[in-house]
Design an enzyme around this catalytic site. Structure first.
Site, short mmCIF file in Angstrom:
data_model
loop_
_atom_site.label_atom_id
_atom_site.label_comp_id
_atom_site.label_asym_id
_atom_site.label_seq_id
_atom_site.Cartn_x
_atom_site.Cartn_y
_atom_site.Cartn_z
N LYS A 164 35.54 27.19 56.70
CA LYS A 164 35.48 28.61 57.08
C LYS A 164 35.52 28.73 58.59
O LYS A 164 34.88 27.95 59.31
CB LYS A 164 34.19 29.23 56.52
CG LYS A 164 34.13 30.75 56.66
CD LYS A 164 32.85 31.33 56.05
CE LYS A 164 32.81 32.84 56.13
NZ LYS A 164 31.53 33.39 55.61
N SER A 181 32.09 37.64 52.87
CA SER A 181 33.06 37.41 53.93
C SER A 181 33.94 36.18 53.71
O SER A 181 35.05 36.12 54.23
CB SER A 181 32.33 37.25 55.27
OG SER A 181 31.55 36.06 55.27
N SER A 192 28.01 35.99 51.12
CA SER A 192 29.38 35.66 51.55
C SER A 192 29.95 34.39 50.94
O SER A 192 31.14 34.13 51.05
CB SER A 192 29.43 35.53 53.08
OG SER A 192 29.38 36.80 53.66
#
Lengths: 98, 501, 515
Positions: free
Chosen positions: C80, C155, C179
């Site tokens: 990420k 997210s 997330s």
């Protein structure tokens, strides 16, 4: 309503150092009003007898020994700098004094 | 605001009562910074001591330096403070380019130390107790230099440069309560208080305590209260007053400036002010405003500091005697006159003299050597006297003098040898062959020769004019190149003169 | 060898260990697939193809030299973009960090490298992890592999989509309020938010420090456990990192495969995270899963957590407050964007303000302003202070519940993947979507999402959320592996095998080996 005003949002933007346009201030005033109205719900149960929790895990006294570890090189430190002068970060002139 | 006019100091005090407050920042001398392992060093190349944490790079996280906590607790204890059972760091949020994270990691409602006091003694002998509100930990900012425009000033600069080496250096901020009743002594109280803090942190060994390097920095708050009123006046905060003399001058200046302004019907603006060493004035900085909403909240990246009582007591046991008490005790023990003692204190030689006495020297001899010859040589070399030679060596030197092995003159040569790294005083005596000749044989030979070459002197001595012996003694000392004990020479001269009869 | 991309990380690890395949082959297969499908999917913000192949080659050389390497050595992974990587840009999905290459690695990234995993690239995310859809990424959204008109969650939509679309067998995510778990739920993958302090945050670009936690993203519970073992454990650079010794999560997951692993397990259904406001198909799959669990010997009961209804409000005060401070460092001085004001004097104050205006997206500005408000003099006690008290109440709710049950379950999200734009205009509606996942972050306890079927009405994945007491992450893995086995036996296949094949043109390109 929570009565958030555009002046308040403009002041918050200056505290947060964001140069918002008048349109952004207008729309954020509406958003913030709605959000604040919704989140103020926390006050219903936040009575004086309830202690605050700032950290999810109750740790204390987490320390590091006073031993030097290698720093970044100067080139690494300045590698992302938008502007530099020699080994220092360069910034436009400062208006206010601290 | 127009340039402030000053009111006469005595007149100002007639009309107003000064109320003081001080915030003293002490830079700790830990090996590493407050929240990362970068070296805490003065005078390194720009941005050499930085890492993701102290540069405020995305993803950087703080880790608390244990030594900084210990130093803060010891300093708190030395100021008579309570040490918090639970203390926390908080973020103080404001934007400034020298503050890498754009918040300072400080302490807010839960400082590590609070409720202390410090009693200082003014030159008049008046004692003033300064109440300490709190001592809290925080990290220092980086260093800005301003380029272009007026030399080095922020105003009119074309651009500024940032070096974050100092960013993250541990600080303890000591905040006093309001100091009332200072009256005409107010400026001296400021100077003496900061001097006392400096002396304490030095005695504790927690700071290098060099004001010229910014290790100890003072913000002075001054307000005036009209006589007969019990309403506090608006205060100003004069920042970065960084020498003892400047503290005294800045307080005096603010009293005179504010008095002039108030008596002319003006009002004091709550603001920070800047002290200018060159002109001896303060100038207006930024007024306090709602831009000062620092939005403090508990630092979520750090956990609370909860020093156990055992730890606190362990640290208390490491505290040195309070400097003021120690001075009183030592002066009494050593029997020094005030001037003699002040000479030692002002030369920063208390520790050296004490250690020398502990190593066996007499108090007067220790004082005489340190403030005399050692200080002279240090002055020539441009270094601190106590960095030149070890107390035990000075003590050894004094012992040699008192045993008659060395004269003062020889001892000075030996001292030079010791300082030059030639070894202990005894080793220098040996290698340079500087000892007083204590074997009578060579002395008698020299005396007999001198008496023989000065028959008129010999005659005078024999006539009982003992003082005539001086000429012979001088000649003998010269022949011995000083390495003789003059008293013994005199004895022998008289003896030989008599026996030559 | 197109099948390589369909294998689990554990299986790939096995083939790599016995020499059946090389890491270069495995890595190349994934890179080819990324090249084929990611133009549409946009799970990646950066693909480090050359570096990945070079790293894979080095790992193969070590193996060839007879070195004993870890279980995941040579296995590719997606990272990420919130995590600092010294050889790849790290933007957190923000324009203000465009092109920024950190001079250091996040601790978790360093641990990946030490364990010889192969970083493929950086995955897309909502800007600074603020969002539930990746629609707030400054670089455009990621699409859901199940339906490209729909959000992949957020997210960490990029990480979830990458594993669900077989671009990588593993990914790292970060979870501040869901997330990791919510994207896992809407993409049919697995995601775990470890106990707060279980995995280092050093080098994770902070959103809300007291809520953020890095964790594994995968297609199977066992793979997540293997990755958890690599990244977890104490890190002295993170002062909130726990020093507790951790059991092997992989061993815990394997224990879940044993017969009777569910027998007698006390499972609590959180009353407040079920029913009203939840999509019918979500509730249906949840109810069916509970029935399967009961049939397998688990004891199901309902528990109440009365303060959960205040969790979204508390979260949207604490998060913006901490974020407003964490994001203050984006100021144009040391790294990142610098933007001059369009007119007037160029002073650092004005440059900072212009930079932050140009560099932050609308959601980031909204939350910074909200957080600044919540911390302001005169409002602190009413907002931030009160929210911290709610946090205490939520912890108490969890404590009380875990006195009665071993684990808590709920749907991972109230709905399946929604369509792009559906909630963009209404921030509060977007925020309420996080109701299921937020309580675990507020309390610091671990949570997992794993697939529990497709909603009948839209054929989209539904996730089961499991929560355990603090530090009992291993319990999640044992239970998760057992449930996964139970459900897959019931279905007769894995959930992701039902995902639609991505655009055929790209599939063809992949078979041709075109990058």
């Amino acid at each position: 309503m929570s009565g958030i005003t555009a002046e308040q949002v403009a002041h918050l933007a200056s505290l947060a150092r964001i140069d918002l346009s008048p349109e952004e201030i207008a729309s954020l005033t509406i958003d913030l009003g709605q959000i604040v109205e919704s989140v103020k719900k926390v006050q219903e149960v936040a009575t004086p007898d309830v202690p605050a929790t700032s950290h999810p895990m109750p740790l204390t006294n987490v320390f590091r020994d006073d031993i030097v570890v290698p720093s970044l090189t100067v080139e690494q430190a300045l590698s992302g700098a938008p502007d530099r002068d020699g080994d220092k970060f360069r910034v436009p002139p400062i208006l206010e004094e601290d | 605001m127009k340039k402030a006019e000053l009111m006469d100091f005595d007149k100002a005090l007639e009309l107003y009562e000064p109320v003081l407050g001080f915030e003293v920042h002490v830079e700790l001398n830990t090996k590493t910074k407050m929240f990362c392992g970068c070296a805490n060093e003065f005078g390194q190349g720009a941005n050499t001591n930085t890492c993701p944490t102290c540069l405020g790079l995305p993803g950087g996280l703080p880790q608390v330096n244990r030594k900084a906590i210990e130093s803060s607790i010891r300093l708190g204890l030395a100021l008579g403070c309570d040490i918090a059972e639970a203390s926390r760091f908080a973020r103080k949020n404001y934007f400034y380019p020298d503050t890498a994270k754009n918040f300072q990691t400080s302490q807010y409602d839960e400082p590590i130390a609070f409720n202390g006091s410090l009693t200082i003694e003014l030159e008049s002998g008046r004692q003033v107790t300064v109440e300490i509100e709190r001592a809290h930990m925080e990290d220092d900012a980086g260093k800005l230099t301003h380029k272009g425009g007026a030399t080095g000033r922020i105003q009119g600069a074309d651009y500024s440069l940032v070096d974050y080496n100092r960013g993250g250096v541990p600080l303890v901020e000591i905040v006093t309560q309001m100091i009332e009743g200072g009256e005409a002594d107010s400026p001296e109280i400021g100077k003496t208080y900061v001097a006392a803090i400096r002396e304490i942190v030095k005695a504790l060994g927690v700071s290098n305590a060099r004001m010229e390097e910014g290790n100890v920095r003072c913000d002075a708050n001054v307000s005036l209260r009209p006589r007969g009123s019990n309403i506090l006046g608006t205060r100003t905060e004069t920042k970065n007053v960084n020498s003892l003399r400047s503290v005294e001058r800045a307080v005096r200046y603010e009293i005179q400036r504010q008095a002039a302004l108030l008596s002319a019907g003006g009002t004091i603006t709550q603001e920070t002010r800047h002290w200018h060493e060159d002109t001896g004035r303060t100038s207006a900085g930024r007024p306090k405003s709602d831009a000062d909403d620092y939005r403090y909240f508990p630092e979520p990246d750090l956990v609370p500091v909860a020093p156990s009582r055992e730890w606190v007591e362990e640290l208390r046991a490491t505290l040195p005697e309070p400097p003021a008490a120690r001075r009183k005790r030592l002066q009494a023990d050593w029997g020094f006159a005030n001037l003699e003692f002040q000479d030692v204190v002002n030369s920063d030689l208390l520790d050296a003299v004490e250690a020398t006495i502990a190593a066996g020297a007499s108090a007067q001899a220790a004082r005489k050597w340190w403030t005399g010859e050692v200080a002279r040589l240090a002055n020539v070399a441009g270094v601190a006297a106590d960095s030149l030679v070890q107390p035990h060596q000075v003590a050894a030197l004094i012992e040699l003098v008192e045993a008659g092995t060395l004269t003062d003159r020889l001892a000075r040569q030996v001292l030079e040898g010791v300082i030059a790294g030639e070894g202990t005083p005894l080793e220098v005596v040996d290698s340079r062959g500087l000892a007083v000749v204590s074997d009578d044989g060579p002395l008698i030979a020299a005396i007999d020769e001198a008496l023989a070459s000065q028959p008129d002197v010999l005659a005078k001595i024999r006539d009982g004019k003992v003082q005539a012996a001086g000429a012979v003694i001088g000649a003998v000392m010269k022949a011995m190149r000083g390495q003789a004990d003059a008293a013994r020479v005199r004895e022998l001269v008289l003896e030989r003169a008599g026996s030559a009869e | 060898m197109t099948d390589l991309i369909k294998l689990s990380a554990a299986d790939l690890g096995g083939l790599l260990a016995n020499g059946s395949v090389s890491s270069v082959e495995v890595t190349r297969a994934h890179l080819d697939h990324i090249a084929a499908v990611d133009t549409d999917l946009h799970a990646f913000l950066h693909v480090a193809a050359d570096a990945a192949l070079a790293t894979a080659d080095r790992v193969d050389a070590r193996r060839a030299a007879g070195e004993q390497l870890g279980l995941l050595a040579g296995v590719p992974i997606a990272i990420k973009d919130v995590l600092a990587t010294r050889d790849m840009p790290s933007t957190a999905g923000s324009k203000i960090l465009e092109g920024w290459i950190p001079p250091y690695d996040a601790t978790v990234v360093k641990r990946l490298r030490d364990a010889h995993l192969i970083p493929l690239g950086k995955t897309n995310m909502d800007e600074f992890a603020m969002g539930s859809s990746t629609e707030h990424s400054a670089y455009g959204p990621t699409r859901n592999p199940w339906d490209q008109e729909r959000i992949p969650g957020g997210s960490g939509g990029g990480s979830a989509a990458a594993v669900a679309a077989f671009e990588a067998p593993l990914a790292l995510g970060s979870d501040t309020g869901g997330s990791i778990r919510q994207p896992a739920a809407v993409t049919g993958s697995v995601g775990v938010k470890p106990t707060y302090g279980g995995v280092s945050r050093y080098g994770a670009i902070a959103l809300a420090s007291s809520l953020d936690q890095v964790g594994p993203v995968s297609r199977t519970v066992y793979d997540a456990a293997l990755l958890h073992d690599v990244i977890g454990g104490h890190d002295p650079l993170d002062s909130t990192s726990l020093t507790d010794p951790w059991p092997s999560m992989a061993a815990a997951a394997r224990a879940g495969l044993a017969d009777g692993a569910l027998t007698g397990l006390r499972i609590g259904v959180v009353k407040e995270l079920n029913g009203e406001g939840f999509q019918a198909g979500v509730t249906q799959r949840f109810t069916e899963t509970l029935a399967l669990l009961a049939a397998a010997g688990a004891e199901i009961s309902e528990v109440s957590a009365p303060n959960f209804e205040y969790s979204v409000a508390a979260y949207y005060l604490i998060l913006p407050a901490e974020a407003s401070s964490n994001l203050a460092r984006f100021d144009s001085v040391r790294f990142g964007l610098r933007e001059n004001p369009t007119d007037g004097p160029v002073t650092i104050e004005r440059v900072m303000a212009a930079t932050r205006d140009a560099g932050f997206g609308p959601e980031v500005k909204r939350r910074i302003i909200l957080g600044t408000y919540a911390l302001s003099t005169g409002y602190y006690d009413a907002y931030y202070g009160s929210a911290q008290k709610v946090r205490t109440l939520i912890q108490r709710d969890f404590d009380a519940a875990f006195e009665k049950v071993d684990l808590l379950v709920s749907p991972s999200a109230p709905t399946t993947a929604f369509k792009f734009g559906e909630k963009l205009a209404d921030p509060m509606a977007m925020y309420l979507n996080d109701i299921t996942t937020i309580p675990a972050n507020l309390a610091g306890i671990p949570g997992m999402s794993l697939p529990m079927g497709l909603a009948p009405e839209d054929g989209l994945p539904v996730g089961l959320q499991v929560m355990a007491p603090a530090k009992q992450d291993a319990r999640l893995y044992t239970f998760g592996a057992a449930v996964e086995q139970l459900l897959e036996a019931h279905w007769g296949h894995t959930l992701l095998s039902r995902a639609p094949a991505l655009a055929p043109v790209e599939m063809f390109a992949s078979e041709e080996g075109v990058i």
